[in-house]
Design an enzyme around this catalytic site. Structure first.
Site, PDB file in Angstrom:
ATOM      1  N   GLY A  23      14.426 -78.816  11.631  1.00 62.08           N
ATOM      2  CA  GLY A  23      13.915 -78.923  13.063  1.00 62.08           C
ATOM      3  C   GLY A  23      14.405 -78.925  13.980  1.00 62.08           C
ATOM      4  CG  ASN A  62      16.230 -85.110  15.550  1.00 66.47           C
ATOM      5  OD1 ASN A  62      16.404 -86.008  16.320  1.00 66.47           O
ATOM      6  ND2 ASN A  62      15.664 -85.585  14.291  1.00 66.47           N
ATOM      7  CB  CYS A  79      11.772 -87.731  14.427  1.00 64.98           C
ATOM      8  SG  CYS A  79      10.747 -86.864  13.432  1.00 64.98           S
ATOM      9  CD  GLU A 118      15.674 -88.557  13.532  1.00 57.41           C
ATOM     10  OE1 GLU A 118      15.546 -87.963  12.434  1.00 57.41           O
ATOM     11  OE2 GLU A 118      14.719 -88.655  14.537  1.00 57.41           O
TER      12      GLU A 118
END
Length: 550
Positions: free
Chosen positions: A118, A271, A273, A275
């Site tokens: 990602g 990234n 998401c 985190e």
């Protein structure tokens, strides 16, 4: 050791992870997949521990994964020991302010997404819409227009034959196009391959607190390009997040102040998401410990077993950096300079259920801090041991830890809390540190609808046991402030960041969203994502309309 897998876990493995022949037929068992991964990653050990070390590590890695006490991120399961060999989940790529730079980055992103990774991008360096383009005497179309180009390209690239591409788009709050960016996903389906987040500076948060306006800055010239009321912009962010869950926010101050390798550059993006804050051209590989497998039937952690799991999981993740085949030379160079890894957890909500502790309680926060503090302590100790054995990460000189007199570490960062969506499905536990979404629900995986019933809930129902309403609560029934406080509790012991959705019921308000953002900043979170139930027509997880099958 045989794997304890549910029927839905097998479906997910067959769809995404197990090797297939040219006709698409599955030719690998789950045990075979884990042996392939263990063998491939353990090969890195020969350089330091010889062939005997390789054999020992391979067995340890396999046993750790086969027990479902630990699983690495999806690209490692998919690609280790296969021809592709790209094993990292998280990447951030720089986007420069010229047409060649913009499209070179798009090409690089396509290569990464094809391999299962990602990508995150900061579009903050791009000149605003309407600004001059001296080379053509034209005008710029602005960051949002190029995000749409990236989105369309991602749609055409299917990750590793198994996953659709995922992106994070970030824009600084002082960019002149910030209001357009905030509303870029106003219509459902817009920028469907992007999550978007506004990068909030400490200066903006101070202006917000003081009720003042703040300057917008043209990144091409570095000059002020107007002013906006901080409350107006903050209100727009909260309203859009209330409306459909985006944008999220990233707090740039805490992200960079806590970055162990801040001497190597400023972090501008994460990234997909959120985190994993990363430097431009940096990647990171993640893994998660299954807390349920490391506890007894009453939810009491076996700290000796947990410590051993941390020891071998950190070693595994460091070995991944050695055997990884990076998609670009620049990514290989930057990643090896910092050697970041991200070891986190899954099954935390299940641990609380076993203990009979409500998720929204001080006791739950204490449990979070206890387990993550221990994982943090042991992760750092293993990274220090690896530094003595293999040498510290090359960028250690000049780092915050080095300046403070700390012992050298093999890895600039060691802990991350990832969402663990499919990994937690394989492991049969709750995702990351999230509360249980629902005890009976539907999950959409690559066009397949999987009905799921929470194992503990199912056992209680089948046994006729009375369910404690305070303990068996779902994400939407927990007050948003407890979601935020839980994220902050884990963030205290995580050097990267925490993926956590702050759930709101359908009747939640914009003011409550604002309160959640402000509380997150106050408590030291590095960012925040909210989601109000049913604010989108399409959701990955949905409560079953009728009773799911037991």
């Amino acid at each position: 050791m045989s794997l304890d897998l549910s029927p839905n876990a097998l479906i997910a493995l067959q769809a995404r992870y197990l090797r297939k022949d040219p006709e698409g037929r599955v030719i690998e068992t789950p045990e075979g997949m884990l042996r392939r991964v263990a063998r491939s990653i353990a090969a890195a050990e020969e350089r330091w521990t010889g062939k005997e070390g390789v054999r020992r590590a391979e067995k340890r890695f396999y046993d750790l994964m086969a027990s479902l006490a630990f699983l690495p991120n999806s690209p490692t399961l998919m690609n280790a020991g296969n021809g592709l060999g790209q094993l990292s989940a998280c990447f951030v790529l720089p986007v420069g302010d010229s047409l060649p730079e913009i499209f070179n980055t798009l090409r690089d992103a396509a290569l990464i997404q094809q391999s299962g990774g990602g990508t995150g991008f900061a579009f903050s360096r791009l000149r605003p819409a309407g600004d001059q383009v001296r080379s053509t005497m034209g005008i710029s179309s602005g960051p949002v227009s190029f995000m749409r180009v990236y989105n369309a390209a991602t749609e055409a690239v299917k990750q590793g034959g198994a996953r659709r591409g995922a992106n994070m788009g970030v824009l600084r709050v002082d960019h002149p196009d910030i209001l357009e960016f905030i509303c870029a996903k106003d219509g459902e389906g817009e920028l469907a391959n992007f999550n978007i987040s506004v990068a909030l500076s400490d200066a903006f948060m101070e202006a917000l607190s003081a009720g003042e306006d703040y300057p917008l800055v043209n990144p091409r010239t570095g000059l002020e390009a107007g002013r906006l009321e901080a409350e107006e912009v903050f209100g727009a962010i909260a309203e859009q997040a209330w409306k459909n869950g985006e944008p999220g926010v990233i707090f740039l101050g805490p992200v960079n102040a806590d970055h162990p390798a801040s001497h190597l550059g400023q972090i501008e993006a994460t990234n997909p998401c959120g985190e994993e804050p990363l430097l431009p051209c940096e990647s990171c590989n993640l893994g998660s410990l299954n807390l349920v497998k490391l506890a007894d039937a009453k939810g009491r952690i076996d700290f000796h077993r947990l410590g051993e799991a941390v020891r071998w999981a950190v070693r595994f993740l460091d070995d991944v950096i050695e055997v990884n085949r990076y998609p670009l030379p620049a990514i290989a160079e930057t990643t090896r300079r910092t050697r970041k890894i991200g070891l986190g957890v899954m099954g935390f909500a299940d641990l609380l259920l076993l203990r009979g502790v409500p998720y929204g309680s001080d006791a739950a926060l204490e449990a979070a801090e206890e387990v993550m503090a221990y994982i943090r302590q042991e992760s750092v100790a293993v990274s220090e041991e690896l530094a003595r054995e293999r040498g510290p990460y090359p960028g250690f000189g000049g780092s915050l830890r080095q300046r403070e007199g700390g012992a050298p570490m093999r890895n600039a960062t060691v802990n991350t809390i990832a969402p663990t969506g499919t990994l937690s499905l394989i492991s049969g536990v709750s995702s990351g540190i999230e509360p249980v979404f629902a005890f009976e629900y539907e999950r959409h995986v690559l066009g397949t609808v999987l009905q799921e019933v929470h194992p503990l809930y199912s056992r209680c129902r089948q046994g006729g046991r009375q369910l404690d309403p305070e303990v068996f609560v779902t994400a939407r029934e927990i007050a948003p402030k407890w979601h935020v406080r839980m994220q902050a509790a884990f963030q205290k012991y995580v050097d990267n960041a925490v993926s956590k959705t702050i759930n709101f019921p359908a009747g939640g308000t914009v003011e409550e969203v604002k309160e959640a953002f402000l509380l997150a900043y106050e408590l030291g979170c590095k960012g925040l994502t909210v989601y109000r139930d049913r604010s989108r027509r399409s959701q990955v997880l949905n409560v079953c309309d009728s009773k799911c099958s037991l």
